[in-house]
Design an enzyme around this catalytic site. Sequence first.
Site, PDB file in Angstrom:
ATOM      1  N   TYR A 130       0.849  -1.189   0.000  1.00  0.00           N
ATOM      2  CA  TYR A 130       0.000   0.000   0.000  1.00  0.00           C
ATOM      3  C   TYR A 130       0.888   1.243   0.000  1.00  0.00           C
ATOM      4  O   TYR A 130       1.855   1.330   0.763  1.00  0.00           O
ATOM      5  CB  TYR A 130      -0.896   0.010   1.258  1.00  0.00           C
ATOM      6  CG  TYR A 130      -1.657   1.307   1.432  1.00  0.00           C
ATOM      7  CD1 TYR A 130      -2.934   1.454   0.913  1.00  0.00           C
ATOM      8  CD2 TYR A 130      -1.072   2.399   2.085  1.00  0.00           C
ATOM      9  CE1 TYR A 130      -3.618   2.648   1.035  1.00  0.00           C
ATOM     10  CE2 TYR A 130      -1.737   3.603   2.211  1.00  0.00           C
ATOM     11  CZ  TYR A 130      -3.019   3.721   1.675  1.00  0.00           C
ATOM     12  OH  TYR A 130      -3.684   4.909   1.792  1.00  0.00           O
ATOM     13  N   GLU A 170      -3.605   7.610  -3.832  1.00  0.00           N
ATOM     14  CA  GLU A 170      -3.361   6.296  -3.244  1.00  0.00           C
ATOM     15  C   GLU A 170      -3.148   5.231  -4.311  1.00  0.00           C
ATOM     16  O   GLU A 170      -3.830   5.234  -5.337  1.00  0.00           O
ATOM     17  CB  GLU A 170      -4.610   5.966  -2.419  1.00  0.00           C
ATOM     18  CG  GLU A 170      -4.537   4.782  -1.522  1.00  0.00           C
ATOM     19  CD  GLU A 170      -5.858   4.613  -0.768  1.00  0.00           C
ATOM     20  OE1 GLU A 170      -5.981   5.174   0.339  1.00  0.00           O
ATOM     21  OE2 GLU A 170      -6.760   3.949  -1.294  1.00  0.00           O
TER      22      GLU A 170
END
Length: 379
Positions: A101, A189
């Site tokens: 991530y 993101e």
Amino acid sequence: MNLHEYQARSLLRAAGVPMPDGDVASSPAEAESIAARLGGVVVIKAQVHAGGRGKAGGVKLAKTSSEAYEHAARILGMSIKGLEVQKVLVVPAVGIASEAYVGLILDRESQCPVLMVSAAGGVDIEEVAATTPEKIHRLAIDPRYGLLPHRALGLALTLYEDFAAARAAAGIMQQLYAAFVANGASLAEINPLVRTSMGQVLALDAKISVDDNELERRPDLAMLRDESAEAPSEVAARRAGLTFIKLDGNVGCIVNGAGLAMATMDLVKYYGGEPANFLDIGGSSNPEKVVNALRIITADSNVKAILFNIFGGITRTDDVANGIVAATKEFHVKVPVVIRLTGTNEQVALKILEGVGMRALSDMDEAVRQAVTLAREAA
Ligand code: GDP
Ligand code: MN
């Protein structure tokens, strides 16, 4: 403003972030022909402003173009977190060795962008954040210097032991930061950032939220807005020139001025209530704005009471009163309305309201308490 994955991908690609090529489709046939053109296994991905598409069945692998047609047919029209899927992204599938991530947010507490990375990326990142937050590494970035290469590499080494992979990931972090700044984002993101079975580091998902204030000077970004994918009440409010944010409570708030609107919401909470929205009708409140505000708020079935809090300065309270009267003539307001107004033309406003049998308070505390009580009694 939230972007779709396919839109975020093109902004990240412009910054150099490596990712598989793909295309969007609005029909199963289109998805099929993209799949045929790409060849091999593809992934069909729902394009909605919601995370957790994978878990909701909105991300599917297709081995053939006819399978791509079938998956697209199933995903298009599907509802994910209350949002209808109108487009799918078709991308070549990648063999995944590991999922990480990488995300950037504008952190109001530290007053700067914060980069967050975790080797435990993928569809369970929310659970990782909730149960094992130590698996997420954070770095506050001083916007004067940006994301320095050695800091990026330091974080990347928490993702990959392999130095080549870490260096690739560090490069992607810097590209992500560049895209974040260049597009006035409040969030950018990549989840998952994958290491493929061939050892490449690629972005397989992209999410960007652009700060609404950026849109004034960036018509190219403003064009990316997809109103059909947004909450209808927020779209209606924007069209009416109102600053509106829908929340989950039951006390509808109509206030002039952002500061007073926030103070009003605080007071609603202080007296044990929950605001149903933030709404600033702005400085010069013509009656039409008030009518629109009431229409938008009464359309929310959660709303059990409506609270007006008007402090008349530039705003003329008689304009607001006229708006309230006009609205009640145009449509039926089923929930109780508590009106607090004071300031410019207050006496005129009171007369207008009296004319239709309505009353107004001048004390903010009392008005908020009444609205909270009425909402509680109705719930
Ligand atoms: P989200 O659930 O809305 O965040 O959607 P993502 O785009 O992140 O996709 C969810 C999951 O689908 C990813 O974490 C991957 O595990 C899987 N996935 C997405 N693209 C591919 C791919 O090309 N190959 C494989 N094997 N899995 C993929
Ligand atoms: Mn994802």
